[in-house]
Scaffold this active site. Sequence first.
Site, PDB file in Angstrom:
ATOM      1  CB  SER A 111       8.492  -5.507 -14.381  1.00  0.00           C
ATOM      2  OG  SER A 111       9.677  -4.968 -13.855  1.00  0.00           O
ATOM      3  CG  ASN A 112      13.254  -8.121 -14.418  1.00  0.00           C
ATOM      4  OD1 ASN A 112      13.809  -7.797 -13.372  1.00  0.00           O
ATOM      5  ND2 ASN A 112      13.483  -7.487 -15.560  1.00  0.00           N
ATOM      6  NE  ARG A 113      11.555 -13.686  -8.360  1.00  0.00           N
ATOM      7  CZ  ARG A 113      11.944 -14.912  -8.098  1.00  0.00           C
ATOM      8  NH1 ARG A 113      11.616 -15.893  -8.904  1.00  0.00           N
ATOM      9  NH2 ARG A 113      12.665 -15.168  -7.033  1.00  0.00           N
TER      10      ARG A 113
END
Length: 222
Positions: A21-23
Amino acid sequence: MRFLITAGPTREPIDPVRYISNRSSGKMGYAIAEAALAEGHDVTLISGPVNLEAPHDANLISVSTSDEMFEAVHRHADQCNVCVLCAAVADYKPANVSSTKIKKRGANFSLELIPARDILDSLGHRQERQFVLVGFAAETDHLEENATKKLRAKNCDIIVANDVSGKNSGMESDVNEVTILFRDGEKKKISRAQKQIIARELVKIFSNFTTKMFDKKNVTIN
Ligand code: C5P
């Protein structure tokens, strides 16, 4: 006017307990949804997993993977006048998803990644699309140059570019600073402000642009 807004990250599963995933926090997309509702627009909010309360009057569709977001966006886009793709959709996903938890071993482990479907690009190149298409570009370098390339390549009407190289703007932050690039080369800057304030400006810009475009085509928004 009917808005479709995507927000937040996607999760690309590796096995039953792990994902990539990412931030992205979803704050910018949710703020745009709130601002559009406050202006009296209809909002369909297609959201990845975030820790935010959804705006009450939005039609919320919760998704997890890029494929789920792709399907949901394509199912709803034609009923909308403007699509704002603010989500940080994965660019790559695992080639294979293990149905059982991958065991820890001593040796190095590599994961094969394949490109995820690009939702913005697929909408931009849809035949005879009637809606205005807005993309976002989070860049760490050559902001305007890269964003302009994206605008052309993905065939959208507007790109909102934000610099995510600094600590205190862009992803996860409550503040942002954006440059809005239009197809005809016009450019507008919104200087550093809370995401809610930026969102209000953006909604005004998107709805004015949409009204003008529909007027030109002699189409009435109902
Ligand atoms: O090319 P890049 O991923 O940086 O472009 C960002 C824009 O593309 C954003 O508007 C984002 O929502 C959209 N995007 C998408 N599907 C992807 C990757 C990005 O819609 N798989």
